[in-house]
Design a protein around this motif. Structure first.
Motif, PDB file in Angstrom:
ATOM      1  N   LEU A 108     -11.872 -14.231  16.633  1.00 17.55           N
ATOM      2  CA  LEU A 108     -11.131 -13.586  17.065  1.00 17.55           C
ATOM      3  C   LEU A 108     -10.299 -14.429  18.223  1.00 17.55           C
ATOM      4  N   LYS A 109      -8.988 -13.813  18.398  1.00 17.14           N
ATOM      5  CA  LYS A 109      -7.794 -13.708  18.659  1.00 17.14           C
ATOM      6  C   LYS A 109      -6.912 -12.756  19.869  1.00 17.14           C
ATOM      7  N   PRO A 110      -6.506 -13.297  20.963  1.00 18.39           N
ATOM      8  CA  PRO A 110      -5.809 -13.140  21.599  1.00 18.39           C
ATOM      9  C   PRO A 110      -4.735 -11.989  20.867  1.00 18.39           C
ATOM     10  N   GLU A 111      -4.370 -12.196  20.186  1.00 16.16           N
ATOM     11  CA  GLU A 111      -3.163 -11.504  19.157  1.00 16.16           C
ATOM     12  C   GLU A 111      -3.903 -10.677  18.175  1.00 16.16           C
ATOM     13  N   ASP A 112      -5.016 -10.305  18.676  1.00 18.85           N
ATOM     14  CA  ASP A 112      -6.126  -9.826  17.083  1.00 18.85           C
ATOM     15  C   ASP A 112      -6.197  -8.265  18.326  1.00 18.85           C
ATOM     16  N   THR A 113      -5.440  -8.320  19.290  1.00 20.27           N
ATOM     17  CA  THR A 113      -5.456  -7.175  20.171  1.00 20.27           C
ATOM     18  C   THR A 113      -4.914  -5.414  19.767  1.00 20.27           C
ATOM     19  N   ALA A 114      -5.604  -5.513  19.646  1.00 21.40           N
ATOM     20  CA  ALA A 114      -4.713  -3.055  18.629  1.00 21.40           C
ATOM     21  C   ALA A 114      -6.011  -2.635  18.713  1.00 21.40           C
ATOM     22  N   ASP A 115      -5.440  -0.828  17.975  1.00 20.29           N
ATOM     23  CA  ASP A 115      -5.661  -0.513  17.621  1.00 20.29           C
ATOM     24  C   ASP A 115      -6.360  -0.768  16.294  1.00 20.29           C
ATOM     25  N   TYR A 116      -7.448  -0.496  15.638  1.00 20.58           N
ATOM     26  CA  TYR A 116      -7.973  -0.987  14.636  1.00 20.58           C
ATOM     27  C   TYR A 116      -7.514   0.716  13.762  1.00 20.58           C
ATOM     28  N   TYR A 117      -7.442   1.130  12.694  1.00 20.47           N
ATOM     29  CA  TYR A 117      -7.471   2.376  12.350  1.00 20.47           C
ATOM     30  C   TYR A 117      -7.997   2.013  10.373  1.00 20.47           C
ATOM     31  N   CYS A 118      -8.579   3.024  10.239  1.00 16.18           N
ATOM     32  CA  CYS A 118      -9.372   2.431   9.437  1.00 16.18           C
ATOM     33  C   CYS A 118      -8.575   3.663   7.840  1.00 16.18           C
ATOM     34  N   ALA A 119      -8.518   3.475   6.874  1.00 11.77           N
ATOM     35  CA  ALA A 119      -7.357   4.598   6.088  1.00 11.77           C
ATOM     36  C   ALA A 119      -7.750   4.284   4.652  1.00 11.77           C
ATOM     37  N   ALA A 120      -7.822   5.328   4.242  1.00 11.95           N
ATOM     38  CA  ALA A 120      -8.295   6.074   2.823  1.00 11.95           C
ATOM     39  C   ALA A 120      -6.949   6.107   1.947  1.00 11.95           C
ATOM     40  N   SER A 121      -7.016   6.074   0.627  1.00  7.69           N
ATOM     41  CA  SER A 121      -5.785   5.834  -0.527  1.00  7.69           C
ATOM     42  C   SER A 121      -6.231   6.564  -1.628  1.00  7.69           C
ATOM     43  N   ARG A 122      -5.121   7.480  -2.245  1.00  7.18           N
ATOM     44  CA  ARG A 122      -6.157   7.848  -3.186  1.00  7.18           C
ATOM     45  C   ARG A 122      -4.989   7.991  -4.623  1.00  7.18           C
ATOM     46  N   LYS A 123      -4.649   6.780  -3.991  1.00  3.85           N
ATOM     47  CA  LYS A 123      -3.701   5.492  -4.866  1.00  3.85           C
ATOM     48  C   LYS A 123      -4.092   5.012  -5.460  1.00  3.85           C
ATOM     49  N   SER A 124      -5.158   4.727  -6.402  1.00  2.00           N
ATOM     50  CA  SER A 124      -6.549   3.174  -6.283  1.00  2.00           C
ATOM     51  C   SER A 124      -6.885   3.589  -8.002  1.00  2.00           C
ATOM     52  N   ALA A 125      -6.949   2.050  -8.236  1.00  2.00           N
ATOM     53  CA  ALA A 125      -6.984   1.725  -9.771  1.00  2.00           C
ATOM     54  C   ALA A 125      -8.644   1.145  -9.356  1.00  2.00           C
ATOM     55  N   LEU A 126      -8.767   0.477 -10.925  1.00  2.00           N
ATOM     56  CA  LEU A 126     -10.018   0.295 -10.670  1.00  2.00           C
ATOM     57  C   LEU A 126     -10.781  -1.377  -9.169  1.00  2.00           C
ATOM     58  N   ARG A 127      -9.707  -1.880  -9.321  1.00  2.00           N
ATOM     59  CA  ARG A 127      -9.183  -3.007  -9.269  1.00  2.00           C
ATOM     60  C   ARG A 127      -8.022  -3.030  -8.123  1.00  2.00           C
ATOM     61  N   TYR A 128      -7.083  -1.710  -7.760  1.00  2.00           N
ATOM     62  CA  TYR A 128      -5.857  -2.229  -6.858  1.00  2.00           C
ATOM     63  C   TYR A 128      -6.238  -1.811  -5.284  1.00  2.00           C
ATOM     64  N   VAL A 129      -5.480  -2.647  -5.106  1.00  2.00           N
ATOM     65  CA  VAL A 129      -5.502  -2.806  -3.271  1.00  2.00           C
ATOM     66  C   VAL A 129      -3.996  -2.402  -2.681  1.00  2.00           C
ATOM     67  N   PRO A 130      -4.520  -1.082  -1.864  1.00  3.52           N
ATOM     68  CA  PRO A 130      -2.548  -0.968  -2.184  1.00  3.52           C
ATOM     69  C   PRO A 130      -2.541  -1.558  -0.286  1.00  3.52           C
ATOM     70  N   LEU A 131      -1.464  -2.477   0.119  1.00  2.12           N
ATOM     71  CA  LEU A 131      -1.126  -2.755   0.988  1.00  2.12           C
ATOM     72  C   LEU A 131      -0.700  -2.407   1.948  1.00  2.12           C
TER      73      LEU A 131
END
Length: 127
Positions: A86-109
């Motif tokens: 971990l680095k100081p620049e990693d300081t943040a609130d981290y959010y988990c999210a789910a996407s319905r826009k998905s395919a077998l190996r699609y990774v929403p960015l």
């Protein structure tokens, strides 16, 4: 339809490691790609890592490549984010999210591709 709850954040020192978890409930039987975002005060929400619903594809922001690992256990309806060095620049609130826009190996960015969000878990990295 889907509720997400993050956990595992905390106060750590630079170089430490954390494992964040995201527990999903609700209509979790649908195929969802999952992602982690983070937001520091005064900054835009940024993509950190994503994983396709199959778990077969992952993608990481350049700033975290080699340090962060996203994984999922669909049987447990849980997504993880292993954070190393971990680095100081990693300081943040981290959010988990789910996407319905998905395919077998699609990774929403993009954040607009995600439909459900958790409340966030704070990560504070001291130098």
């Amino acid at each position: 339809q889907v509720q997400l709850v993050e956990s595992g954040g905390g106060l750590v020192q630079a170089g430490d490691s954390l494992r964040l978890s995201c527990a999903a409930s609700g209509r979790t039987g649908s195929p969802y790609a999952m992602g982690w975002f983070r937001q520091a005060p005064g900054k835009e929400r940024e993509f950190v890592a994503g994983i396709s619903w199959s778990g077969g594809s992952t993608y990481y922001a350049d700033s975290v490549k080699g340090r962060f690992t996203i994984s999922r256990d669909n049987a447990k309806n849980t997504v993880y984010l292993q954070i190393n060095t971990l680095k100081p620049e990693d300081t943040a609130d981290y959010y988990c999210a789910a996407s319905r826009k998905s395919a077998l190996r699609y990774v929403p960015l993009k954040h607009e591709e995600y439909d459900y969000w958790g409340q966030g878990t704070p990560v504070t990295v001291s130098s």
